[in-house]
Design a protein around this motif. Structure first.
Motif, PDB file in Angstrom:
ATOM      1  N   TRP A 189       0.850  -1.191   0.000  1.00 50.90           N
ATOM      2  CA  TRP A 189       0.000   0.000   0.000  1.00 50.90           C
ATOM      3  C   TRP A 189       0.888   1.244   0.000  1.00 50.90           C
ATOM      4  O   TRP A 189       1.849   1.327   0.772  1.00 50.90           O
ATOM      5  CB  TRP A 189      -0.905   0.031   1.227  1.00 50.90           C
ATOM      6  CG  TRP A 189      -1.970  -1.015   1.213  1.00 50.90           C
ATOM      7  CD1 TRP A 189      -1.936  -2.238   1.816  1.00 50.90           C
ATOM      8  CD2 TRP A 189      -3.240  -0.916   0.562  1.00 50.90           C
ATOM      9  NE1 TRP A 189      -3.098  -2.922   1.576  1.00 50.90           N
ATOM     10  CE2 TRP A 189      -3.927  -2.122   0.814  1.00 50.90           C
ATOM     11  CE3 TRP A 189      -3.874   0.061  -0.196  1.00 50.90           C
ATOM     12  CZ2 TRP A 189      -5.212  -2.370   0.329  1.00 50.90           C
ATOM     13  CZ3 TRP A 189      -5.146  -0.191  -0.680  1.00 50.90           C
ATOM     14  CH2 TRP A 189      -5.797  -1.393  -0.417  1.00 50.90           C
ATOM     15  N   PHE A 190       0.533   2.174  -0.843  1.00 48.50           N
ATOM     16  CA  PHE A 190       1.195   3.468  -0.898  1.00 48.50           C
ATOM     17  C   PHE A 190       0.140   4.552  -0.698  1.00 48.50           C
ATOM     18  O   PHE A 190      -1.054   4.312  -0.860  1.00 48.50           O
ATOM     19  CB  PHE A 190       1.879   3.659  -2.259  1.00 48.50           C
ATOM     20  CG  PHE A 190       3.106   2.815  -2.430  1.00 48.50           C
ATOM     21  CD1 PHE A 190       3.002   1.454  -2.666  1.00 48.50           C
ATOM     22  CD2 PHE A 190       4.373   3.371  -2.354  1.00 48.50           C
ATOM     23  CE1 PHE A 190       4.142   0.659  -2.811  1.00 48.50           C
ATOM     24  CE2 PHE A 190       5.513   2.591  -2.491  1.00 48.50           C
ATOM     25  CZ  PHE A 190       5.383   1.235  -2.720  1.00 48.50           C
ATOM     26  N   GLU A 215       4.356   7.689  -1.085  1.00 48.45           N
ATOM     27  CA  GLU A 215       5.182   7.036  -0.077  1.00 48.45           C
ATOM     28  C   GLU A 215       4.644   5.652   0.263  1.00 48.45           C
ATOM     29  O   GLU A 215       3.426   5.424   0.255  1.00 48.45           O
ATOM     30  CB  GLU A 215       5.257   7.888   1.197  1.00 48.45           C
ATOM     31  CG  GLU A 215       3.936   8.094   1.894  1.00 48.45           C
ATOM     32  CD  GLU A 215       4.090   8.765   3.257  1.00 48.45           C
ATOM     33  OE1 GLU A 215       5.229   8.909   3.733  1.00 48.45           O
ATOM     34  OE2 GLU A 215       3.045   9.116   3.847  1.00 48.45           O
ATOM     35  N   GLY A 216       5.560   4.764   0.573  1.00 51.46           N
ATOM     36  CA  GLY A 216       5.167   3.434   0.987  1.00 51.46           C
ATOM     37  C   GLY A 216       4.590   3.443   2.376  1.00 51.46           C
ATOM     38  O   GLY A 216       5.156   4.061   3.283  1.00 51.46           O
ATOM     39  N   VAL A 217       3.467   2.771   2.552  1.00 48.75           N
ATOM     40  CA  VAL A 217       2.803   2.691   3.849  1.00 48.75           C
ATOM     41  C   VAL A 217       3.068   1.335   4.501  1.00 48.75           C
ATOM     42  O   VAL A 217       3.488   1.258   5.651  1.00 48.75           O
ATOM     43  CB  VAL A 217       1.291   2.899   3.693  1.00 48.75           C
ATOM     44  CG1 VAL A 217       0.583   2.705   5.028  1.00 48.75           C
ATOM     45  CG2 VAL A 217       0.992   4.280   3.119  1.00 48.75           C
ATOM     46  N   ALA A 218       2.819   0.288   3.751  1.00 48.83           N
ATOM     47  CA  ALA A 218       3.022  -1.064   4.270  1.00 48.83           C
ATOM     48  C   ALA A 218       3.081  -2.035   3.101  1.00 48.83           C
ATOM     49  O   ALA A 218       2.560  -1.750   2.021  1.00 48.83           O
ATOM     50  CB  ALA A 218       1.889  -1.462   5.223  1.00 48.83           C
ATOM     51  N   ALA A 219       3.704  -3.179   3.332  1.00 55.39           N
ATOM     52  CA  ALA A 219       3.784  -4.202   2.295  1.00 55.39           C
ATOM     53  C   ALA A 219       3.967  -5.574   2.928  1.00 55.39           C
ATOM     54  O   ALA A 219       4.410  -5.687   4.080  1.00 55.39           O
ATOM     55  CB  ALA A 219       4.939  -3.910   1.345  1.00 55.39           C
ATOM     56  N   ILE A 220       3.568  -6.575   2.179  1.00 54.01           N
ATOM     57  CA  ILE A 220       3.958  -7.949   2.475  1.00 54.01           C
ATOM     58  C   ILE A 220       5.102  -8.229   1.516  1.00 54.01           C
ATOM     59  O   ILE A 220       4.886  -8.295   0.289  1.00 54.01           O
ATOM     60  CB  ILE A 220       2.811  -8.945   2.239  1.00 54.01           C
ATOM     61  CG1 ILE A 220       1.579  -8.582   3.070  1.00 54.01           C
ATOM     62  CG2 ILE A 220       3.285 -10.369   2.554  1.00 54.01           C
ATOM     63  CD1 ILE A 220       1.694  -8.866   4.548  1.00 54.01           C
ATOM     64  N   ASP A 221       6.318  -8.381   2.032  1.00 55.47           N
ATOM     65  CA  ASP A 221       7.445  -8.499   1.126  1.00 55.47           C
ATOM     66  C   ASP A 221       7.523  -9.895   0.515  1.00 55.47           C
ATOM     67  O   ASP A 221       6.682 -10.763   0.794  1.00 55.47           O
ATOM     68  CB  ASP A 221       8.757  -8.092   1.813  1.00 55.47           C
ATOM     69  CG  ASP A 221       9.257  -9.099   2.834  1.00 55.47           C
ATOM     70  OD1 ASP A 221      10.141  -8.726   3.633  1.00 55.47           O
ATOM     71  OD2 ASP A 221       8.795 -10.263   2.841  1.00 55.47           O
ATOM     72  N   CYS A 227      -3.043   0.523  -3.975  1.00 60.80           N
ATOM     73  CA  CYS A 227      -2.538  -0.843  -3.891  1.00 60.80           C
ATOM     74  C   CYS A 227      -1.543  -1.038  -5.036  1.00 60.80           C
ATOM     75  O   CYS A 227      -1.765  -0.535  -6.151  1.00 60.80           O
ATOM     76  CB  CYS A 227      -3.722  -1.809  -4.022  1.00 60.80           C
ATOM     77  SG  CYS A 227      -3.283  -3.546  -4.095  1.00 60.80           S
ATOM     78  N   ALA A 228      -0.468  -1.764  -4.770  1.00 58.94           N
ATOM     79  CA  ALA A 228       0.545  -1.978  -5.789  1.00 58.94           C
ATOM     80  C   ALA A 228       1.085  -3.398  -5.704  1.00 58.94           C
ATOM     81  O   ALA A 228       1.133  -3.982  -4.616  1.00 58.94           O
ATOM     82  CB  ALA A 228       1.683  -0.973  -5.634  1.00 58.94           C
ATOM     83  N   ASP A 270       9.982   1.535  -2.267  1.00 60.13           N
ATOM     84  CA  ASP A 270      10.317   2.297  -3.470  1.00 60.13           C
ATOM     85  C   ASP A 270       9.244   2.048  -4.529  1.00 60.13           C
ATOM     86  O   ASP A 270       9.148   0.948  -5.084  1.00 60.13           O
ATOM     87  CB  ASP A 270      11.679   1.841  -3.983  1.00 60.13           C
ATOM     88  CG  ASP A 270      12.151   2.648  -5.189  1.00 60.13           C
ATOM     89  OD1 ASP A 270      13.322   2.511  -5.562  1.00 60.13           O
ATOM     90  OD2 ASP A 270      11.339   3.414  -5.738  1.00 60.13           O
ATOM     91  N   PRO A 271       8.426   3.067  -4.831  1.00 61.72           N
ATOM     92  CA  PRO A 271       7.328   2.854  -5.777  1.00 61.72           C
ATOM     93  C   PRO A 271       7.811   2.462  -7.178  1.00 61.72           C
ATOM     94  O   PRO A 271       7.056   1.850  -7.950  1.00 61.72           O
ATOM     95  CB  PRO A 271       6.593   4.191  -5.792  1.00 61.72           C
ATOM     96  CG  PRO A 271       7.567   5.183  -5.274  1.00 61.72           C
ATOM     97  CD  PRO A 271       8.459   4.440  -4.328  1.00 61.72           C
TER      98      PRO A 271
END
Length: 125
Positions: free
Chosen positions: A36-37, A46-52, A95-96, A108-109
């Motif tokens: 999520w950005f 900006e990046g908010v959170a992610a599942i890497d 969402c990305a 990093d978007p």
């Protein structure tokens, strides 16, 4: 064709909660990074959170302890539970999804290949 569709945005008062959802179709890289950005007017995305790509949750410092990211591979969906919202959380949320292996570079978007259309979150004081 990959499509990401966000939902769940809205307007809340400070201290309130919202849950964002992202439904992915045509995206088969379930082991890759999804996140999520957000972007506020006049500011960079900006990046908010992610599942890497290792399956670990990653958070921006500004949302740690307040936001929780989760993923349902069976439903090909990504979620963001946002609690204790603050006016500074106001932004368009996106969402990305990435086809790359991402861990510490999750925020990093430029490393994401697919984007949703965004959902607005507005927090009033």
């Amino acid at each position: 064709q990959v499509q990401l569709v966000e939902s769940g945005g809205g307007s809340v008062q400070a201290g309130g909660s919202l849950r964002l959802s992202c439904a992915a179709s045509g995206y088969t890289y379930i082991s890759s990074c999804m996140g999520w950005f957000r972007q506020a007017p006049g500011k960079e995305r900006e990046g908010v959170a992610a599942i890497d790509s290792d399956g670990n949750p990653r958070y921006a410092d500004s949302v740690k302890g307040r936001f929780t990211i989760s993923k349902d591979n069976a439903k090909n969906s990504l979620y963001l539970q946002m609690n204790s919202l603050k006016p500074e959380d106001t932004a368009m949320y996106y969402c990305a999804a990435s086809t790359r292996y991402l861990t510490y570079t999750w925020s990093d978007p430029r490393r994401y290949d697919y984007w949703g259309q965004g959902t607005q979150v507005t927090v009033s004081s």
